[in-house]
Design a protein around this motif. Structure first.
Motif, PDB file in Angstrom:
ATOM      1  N   GLU A 307       0.840  -1.200   0.000  1.00  0.00           N
ATOM      2  CA  GLU A 307       0.000   0.000   0.000  1.00  0.00           C
ATOM      3  C   GLU A 307       0.877   1.253   0.000  1.00  0.00           C
ATOM      4  O   GLU A 307       0.597   2.233  -0.698  1.00  0.00           O
ATOM      5  CB  GLU A 307      -0.910  -0.009   1.225  1.00  0.00           C
ATOM      6  N   PHE A 308       1.945   1.222   0.789  1.00  0.00           N
ATOM      7  CA  PHE A 308       2.890   2.338   0.852  1.00  0.00           C
ATOM      8  C   PHE A 308       3.501   2.587  -0.522  1.00  0.00           C
ATOM      9  O   PHE A 308       3.544   3.726  -1.000  1.00  0.00           O
ATOM     10  CB  PHE A 308       3.977   2.017   1.877  1.00  0.00           C
ATOM     11  N   ALA A 309       3.983   1.521  -1.166  1.00  0.00           N
ATOM     12  CA  ALA A 309       4.623   1.681  -2.474  1.00  0.00           C
ATOM     13  C   ALA A 309       3.635   2.190  -3.511  1.00  0.00           C
ATOM     14  O   ALA A 309       3.966   3.071  -4.323  1.00  0.00           O
ATOM     15  CB  ALA A 309       5.224   0.353  -2.924  1.00  0.00           C
ATOM     16  N   MET A 310       2.422   1.650  -3.521  1.00  0.00           N
ATOM     17  CA  MET A 310       1.409   2.112  -4.476  1.00  0.00           C
ATOM     18  C   MET A 310       1.121   3.590  -4.275  1.00  0.00           C
ATOM     19  O   MET A 310       1.076   4.365  -5.241  1.00  0.00           O
ATOM     20  CB  MET A 310       0.125   1.297  -4.313  1.00  0.00           C
ATOM     21  N   ALA A 311       0.921   4.008  -3.019  1.00  0.00           N
ATOM     22  CA  ALA A 311       0.635   5.411  -2.745  1.00  0.00           C
ATOM     23  C   ALA A 311       1.819   6.307  -3.096  1.00  0.00           C
ATOM     24  O   ALA A 311       1.647   7.430  -3.584  1.00  0.00           O
ATOM     25  CB  ALA A 311       0.258   5.589  -1.278  1.00  0.00           C
ATOM     26  N   ALA A 312       3.040   5.806  -2.875  1.00  0.00           N
ATOM     27  CA  ALA A 312       4.236   6.594  -3.201  1.00  0.00           C
ATOM     28  C   ALA A 312       4.319   6.894  -4.685  1.00  0.00           C
ATOM     29  O   ALA A 312       4.823   7.945  -5.096  1.00  0.00           O
ATOM     30  CB  ALA A 312       5.486   5.851  -2.741  1.00  0.00           C
ATOM     31  N   SER A 313       3.819   5.979  -5.518  1.00  0.00           N
ATOM     32  CA  SER A 313       3.922   6.163  -6.972  1.00  0.00           C
ATOM     33  C   SER A 313       3.178   7.401  -7.448  1.00  0.00           C
ATOM     34  O   SER A 313       3.556   8.008  -8.449  1.00  0.00           O
ATOM     35  CB  SER A 313       3.399   4.915  -7.698  1.00  0.00           C
ATOM     36  N   ASP A 366      -6.150  -2.302  -3.650  1.00  0.00           N
ATOM     37  CA  ASP A 366      -5.684  -3.383  -4.524  1.00  0.00           C
ATOM     38  C   ASP A 366      -4.237  -3.148  -4.942  1.00  0.00           C
ATOM     39  O   ASP A 366      -3.896  -3.113  -6.130  1.00  0.00           O
ATOM     40  CB  ASP A 366      -6.587  -3.464  -5.762  1.00  0.00           C
ATOM     41  N   SER A 367      -3.370  -3.014  -3.937  1.00  0.00           N
ATOM     42  CA  SER A 367      -1.975  -2.692  -4.220  1.00  0.00           C
ATOM     43  C   SER A 367      -1.254  -3.824  -4.930  1.00  0.00           C
ATOM     44  O   SER A 367      -0.362  -3.584  -5.754  1.00  0.00           O
ATOM     45  CB  SER A 367      -1.241  -2.334  -2.926  1.00  0.00           C
ATOM     46  N   GLU A 368      -1.603  -5.072  -4.632  1.00  0.00           N
ATOM     47  CA  GLU A 368      -0.938  -6.187  -5.304  1.00  0.00           C
ATOM     48  C   GLU A 368      -1.183  -6.134  -6.809  1.00  0.00           C
ATOM     49  O   GLU A 368      -0.261  -6.332  -7.606  1.00  0.00           O
ATOM     50  CB  GLU A 368      -1.439  -7.513  -4.729  1.00  0.00           C
ATOM     51  N   ARG A 369      -2.421  -5.857  -7.212  1.00  0.00           N
ATOM     52  CA  ARG A 369      -2.750  -5.767  -8.650  1.00  0.00           C
ATOM     53  C   ARG A 369      -1.993  -4.615  -9.300  1.00  0.00           C
ATOM     54  O   ARG A 369      -1.431  -4.763 -10.384  1.00  0.00           O
ATOM     55  CB  ARG A 369      -4.251  -5.576  -8.816  1.00  0.00           C
TER      56      ARG A 369
END
Length: 397
Positions: A307-313, A366-369
């Motif tokens: 979730e952190f990485a997705m939001a960072a993008s 849906d951070s994995e997707r």
């Protein structure tokens, strides 16, 4: 080497440095007929140095937590034939750890306790009851123990326990708050397990996965009781130090984050990247450790680091030569098989081109997707450790 490749290289170096077997071996030493224990800190209830004469005593190993099998393996390798037997509760993440001679490994359920956790709890109680007054028990404790072994009061059912854990984990509560609740509905947590070892001497070796190394929170404190010394063999600072050295080895200057990873993952990711864009210069690496939480509102898959990485993008979009990585040190992030995620300035565009708009994935948790679509998933398998998560902000030219 691209910034993403550098971030992953640093992360993998950290995982190698914080392995439970290595840290346990470094903390235990046998000299003639005496065991010496050397911890990382004193104060806050920790025992920094301890010497225990053996004098023919039976040495046994017990433990619970994600990193406990690796810790036990390190102790057995260090002490050789001194260890008589043992029982260690771990988390199964694929291939099971093989037993170490007469030291047995069994596996509970995680992150939600289940029947296997109750079975593990019964096994640990039987092991504790088998201890003699002159035994020395080396207990390997790490994060994850709260779910992996359990014994319930008569008035609490497994279904009730599972519901309590599910609601707590989805609520964005801190691990301290969650474990305070867990201690109230357990026959093992909050020091209650310590009393089951009778007159045996117990020394607890600990890998900490909580901010501030609060003994009451790590594994829900099964052995925090009078007369049980706790020796800290590794924590998030261990991971941070390893990241600093790995960054230097790759030609980057490491820069410590102003505060640990904590709070809601999306908000912390946004502040982490925004601050990195202001503070981190070319050929520097911003480093933060800790553990965020996720308020689950959608039906997607992922975990706090993903979730952190997705939001960072989102904040990173359009910035070349910069990468952000967030990964767990135990190799599992949430219910899936992934350890976290890595993103760069083009991750949002790559995911969009594969039919995964960032906004849609954020709305569903849906951070994995999303990370799969932008080639950003981290998969390590079991690492034999558990000392919080690590976030890296890598800036090249």
């Amino acid at each position: 080497m691209t910034p993403v490749e550098a971030a992953q290289a640093i992360y993998l170096r950290v995982l190698d440095s914080v392995r439970g077997d290595r840290l346990a071996q470094a903390a235990v030493q046998l000299e003639e007929d005496t065991l010496h224990f050397q911890g990382k800190a004193d104060g806050q209830g920790w025992t920094q140095a301890l010497s225990v004469p053996l004098r023919g005593r039976r040495v046994r190993i017990a433990g619970a937590g994600k990193a406990s099998p690796a810790m036990a393996r390190g102790i057995v390798e260090r002490l050789g034939g001194v260890v008589a037997d043992g029982l260690v509760i771990g988390k199964q993440v694929g291939e099971e750890e093989e037993n170490l001679g007469s030291v047995r490994f069994i596996y509970g359920d995680h992150p939600i306790p289940g029947e296997a956790s109750l079975s593990a709890g019964r096994g640990m109680l039987e092991f504790a009851a088998s201890c003699w007054e002159n035994d020395l028990v080396l207990f390997c404790l790490s994060g994850g123990a709260s779910a992996l072994l359990e014994d319930l009061p008569d008035e609490v059912t497994l279904d009730q326990l599972r519901l309590i854990n599910k609601r707590a984990l989805a609520s964005a509560a801190t691990i301290g708050e969650i474990n305070q609740l867990r201690r109230q509905v357990s026959n093992l947590k909050g020091g209650k397990l310590a009393a089951r070892f009778g007159g045996a001497q117990v020394v607890c070796l600990v890998l900490s996965d909580v901010e501030g190394n609060d003994l009451r929170t790590i594994g829900s404190a099964p052995l925090v009781a009078s007369g049980v010394p706790h020796v800290l063999i590794g924590d998030r600072k261990t991971a941070e130090d390893a990241a600093f050295q790995a960054a230097r080895d790759l030609g980057y200057e490491p820069v410590s984050g102003p505060r640990p990873l904590e709070g809601e993952a999306r908000a912390r990711a946004e502040s982490f990247v925004s601050e990195g864009l202001r503070r981190i210069r070319p050929w520097q690496v911003g480093i933060a450790t800790g553990e965020c939480v996720v308020k689950v509102e959608g039906d997607g898959r992922g975990g706090r680091a993903q979730e952190f990485a997705m939001a960072a993008s989102a904040t990173l979009a359009g910035h070349p030569n910069i990468a952000v990585l967030c990964g767990s040190t135990d190799g599992t992030d949430g219910p899936g098989e992934y350890a976290g995620g890595k993103v760069d300035g083009e991750s949002v565009l790559r995911a969009f081109r594969k039919g995964c708009p960032l906004a849609e994935c954020m709305a569903r948790n849906d951070s994995e997707r999303f990370l799969r679509a932008c080639d950003g998933l981290l998969k390590t398998g079991s690492t034999g450790s558990n000392v919080n998560d690590i976030a890296l902000f890598v800036r090249a030219a």
